[in-house]
Design a protein around this motif. Structure first.
Motif, PDB file in Angstrom:
ATOM      1  N   TRP A   1      42.768  41.908  39.071  1.00  0.00           N
ATOM      2  CA  TRP A   1      43.381  40.583  39.219  1.00  0.00           C
ATOM      3  C   TRP A   1      43.422  40.153  40.687  1.00  0.00           C
ATOM      4  O   TRP A   1      42.983  39.051  41.041  1.00  0.00           O
TER       5      TRP A   1
ATOM      6  N   VAL B   1      45.497  45.948  38.094  1.00  0.00           N
ATOM      7  CA  VAL B   1      46.121  45.301  39.259  1.00  0.00           C
ATOM      8  C   VAL B   1      45.056  44.853  40.247  1.00  0.00           C
ATOM      9  O   VAL B   1      45.039  43.698  40.708  1.00  0.00           O
TER      10      VAL B   1
ATOM     11  N   TRP C   1      52.662  38.240  37.222  1.00  0.00           N
ATOM     12  CA  TRP C   1      52.609  39.447  36.403  1.00  0.00           C
ATOM     13  C   TRP C   1      53.504  39.260  35.193  1.00  0.00           C
ATOM     14  O   TRP C   1      54.668  38.904  35.316  1.00  0.00           O
TER      15      TRP C   1
ATOM     16  N   SER D   1      49.582  35.316  42.861  1.00  0.00           N
ATOM     17  CA  SER D   1      49.503  36.179  41.680  1.00  0.00           C
ATOM     18  C   SER D   1      50.747  36.040  40.816  1.00  0.00           C
ATOM     19  O   SER D   1      51.813  35.625  41.287  1.00  0.00           O
TER      20      SER D   1
ATOM     21  N   ASN E   1      48.830  35.628  33.883  1.00  0.00           N
ATOM     22  CA  ASN E   1      48.046  36.858  33.953  1.00  0.00           C
ATOM     23  C   ASN E   1      48.457  37.722  32.762  1.00  0.00           C
ATOM     24  O   ASN E   1      49.526  38.324  32.757  1.00  0.00           O
TER      25      ASN E   1
ATOM     26  N   LEU F   1      56.151  45.563  37.477  1.00  0.00           N
ATOM     27  CA  LEU F   1      55.924  44.132  37.333  1.00  0.00           C
ATOM     28  C   LEU F   1      56.587  43.340  38.450  1.00  0.00           C
ATOM     29  O   LEU F   1      55.982  42.446  39.045  1.00  0.00           O
TER      30      LEU F   1
END
Length: 551
Positions: A340, A337, A352, A350, A317, A378
């Motif tokens: 995504w 945020v 980061w 997910s 990402n 993060l």
């Protein structure tokens, strides 16, 4: 009776051979922290100016101390080093600059003893033109004749209008073979031909070789470029007014990036690691994929929306990699945020990421006053956190002149400051001794940043108060608590410069109140408290120089 017992023995023996190996932890990666090591810049053990594997081995305790789950090594396989190791000439040999295969085995053994996984960079799109496969292919050797993308044509006119990532045509003429070969990056990086089953088998064997050694997974480089249009059709203009005809983004890459066949290759790579784990047992081996692609295409690298085909365990990402505080604010990050999370199918995890070897450092883009806040953001968002070496201490871009530069993509003096990736690749700052403790004083491949005397790991460990590193360690500890691990997520902005992240599990919350930048703001202090709806709250962690008191 002898025959009877012999038959029983044979039956039991065959049964043992066919029994599935016991599986270990298949979910270890889902809330992990992966740390990217740029080997040439991490630690130089022999004082030759280049970081190496024994230097990494020496510093593995650093990751255990920090709470890192896995380390990812940028390319260490044999290479002429024209493109920092992303031009591999032998997949089965460690580049002598970094050490030997035995050194890698020592890293794997010690890392596993410390509870740390080891991930290798895997570059399947292309090789170096010094690879034996390419030499044989260019010579017309039958077994390797179609290992690369070769096209007939006139030597004065490329087969089509495709452009290289590094400008100009994506085709290079071979006088020896009297054909053009495709190379979407540098001339010395010919593209492999994934329509040849032998190529896929050869790359599959590379993955198995390193998994046999104990490697826990792979970061797959440049996946959008794997398979191109079979008909070699010209690509249309992108109509981007900032791009010149020889620039990569002058064209819309509908025939050279993110093709349907490319996704099939990634899914096949996933099958390889999944089948290996099923056959050999143990914990999951994983794939990370690098794909700078539009969001809908990025999501496909995870797999199909319903999970009927699986791709990478996660694809990076990059939403946070591009922004800086000159063009972004709290509303920007709130939007990124949710964009995504809302687009990722719920069956996937997910991740980061804020920095890597191709982009300016987090501290340089956002400022030293915000590095703690961005590390909190993060690593307290749901899923996987990724750290680029030096982010844990707030390391900034280094100082590199054009003459000192090594990046092959930045050989134009007038654009060096804008295009060079050398600034984010300078050596790690271990302490305030000569060359920041990177080595014993020999000239380093890129210069050590002048900032090392004020920013280095040893000082941040020994300082009596808070430091970026101490905060980073506490964040990684905090992310293991249930609200951060499995809780609900909500993020919202109070103003352009105040961002709130809340992770909640039942009546327990972890809240980050993040003030971006040093400017004064008008939002009422603690305006977020009514939203939290809790009876008591304790300050668990602050940034460096905060006026708030922990506890």
């Amino acid at each position: 009776m002898k025959i009877f017992w012999l038959n029983i023995f044979i039956t039991l023996f065959v049964s043992c051979l066919s029994a599935p190996a016991p599986l270990g932890d298949q979910d270890w990666w889902k809330h992990g922290v992966f740390y990217q090591i740029y080997p040439r810049s991490f630690k130089d053990s022999n004082n030759d100016g280049n970081g190496d594997l024994l230097g990494i081995l020496e510093k593995l305790d650093h990751f255990a101390d920090a709470g890192v789950t896995g380390v990812w090594l940028s390319p260490i396989m044999q290479s002429p080093q024209v493109d920092a190791g992303y031009d591999i000439s032998d997949y089965y040999t460690i580049d002598p600059m970094y050490g030997s295969m035995d050194d890698l085995k020592k890293i794997i053994a010690k890392a596993h003893n410390l509870g740390i996984r080891v991930i290798l960079d895997f570059v399947p799109n292309h090789t170096s033109n010094q690879h034996e496969w390419f030499k044989a292919s260019e010579n017309g050797t039958e077994e390797y004749k179609d290992f690369y993308v070769w096209v007939d044509g006139s030597p004065d006119k490329p087969p089509n209008n495709w452009n290289s990532v590094f400008k100009n045509s994506a085709w290079t003429w071979s006088d020896k073979r009297q054909q053009w070969y495709l190379r979407q990056f540098l001339e010395v990086q010919p593209d492999l031909n994934f329509r040849n089953p032998k190529v896929r088998e050869a790359l599959k064997n590379v993955l198995i070789f390193y998994m046999d050694m104990g490697i826990d997974g792979f970061r797959v480089d440049a996946v959008p470029y794997l398979v191109e249009d079979k008909l070699l059709r010209d690509e249309p203009r992108s109509n981007d007014p900032t791009q010149e005809p020889n620039d990569h983004d002058y064209l819309d890459h509908i025939y050279t990036m993110n093709t349907d066949e490319t996704y099939d290759v990634v899914y096949e790579f996933r099958d390889i690691v999944e089948n290996y784990t099923k056959e050999h047992g143990g914990d999951a081996r994983i794939l990370m994929s690098e794909a700078y692609a539009p969001l809908d295409k990025t999501m496909r690298y995870y797999g199909t929306a319903n999970g009927s085909r699986l791709g990478a365990h996660f694809t990076f990402n990059f939403f946070f990699v591009g922004p800086n505080l000159n063009t972004s604010n709290a509303y920007t990050f709130e939007s990124l945020v949710y964009e995504w999370i809302d687009n990722l199918p719920s069956i996937y995890v997910s991740n980061w990421d804020m920095g890597n070897h191709d982009n300016r450092r987090v501290t340089t883009r956002f400022g030293k006053e915000d590095v703690d806040g961005f590390n909190m953001l993060l690593h307290l968002l749901p899923g996987i956190g990724i750290t680029y070496y030096g982010e844990e201490i707030g390391q900034e871009d280094g100082e590199v002149t054009y003459e000192q530069g090594q990046d092959p993509a930045a050989r134009n003096r007038s654009t060096f400051e804008q295009t060079s990736r050398d600034f984010e690749r300078t050596p790690f700052q271990w302490d305030n001794s000569t060359n920041a403790g990177f080595n014993e004083g020999n000239k380093t491949w890129l210069p050590v940043s002048e900032k090392y005397k004020e920013t280095n790991l040893a000082d941040e460990i020994s300082t009596p108060g808070l430091s970026h590193y101490k905060i980073y360690k506490e964040i990684l500890r905090k992310r293991q608590e249930d609200p951060a691990r499995i809780g609900d997520t909500k993020i919202w902005s109070l103003s352009e410069d105040v961002l709130i992240l809340k992770r909640s599990l039942e009546k327990t919350h972890i809240v980050v109140a993040f003030k971006l930048g040093w400017q004064n703001h008008t939002a009422p202090e603690y305006a977020f408290v009514p939203e939290i709806k809790c009876d008591t709250a304790t300050v668990a962690l602050t940034n460096v120089n905060s006026t708030h008191q922990i506890g």
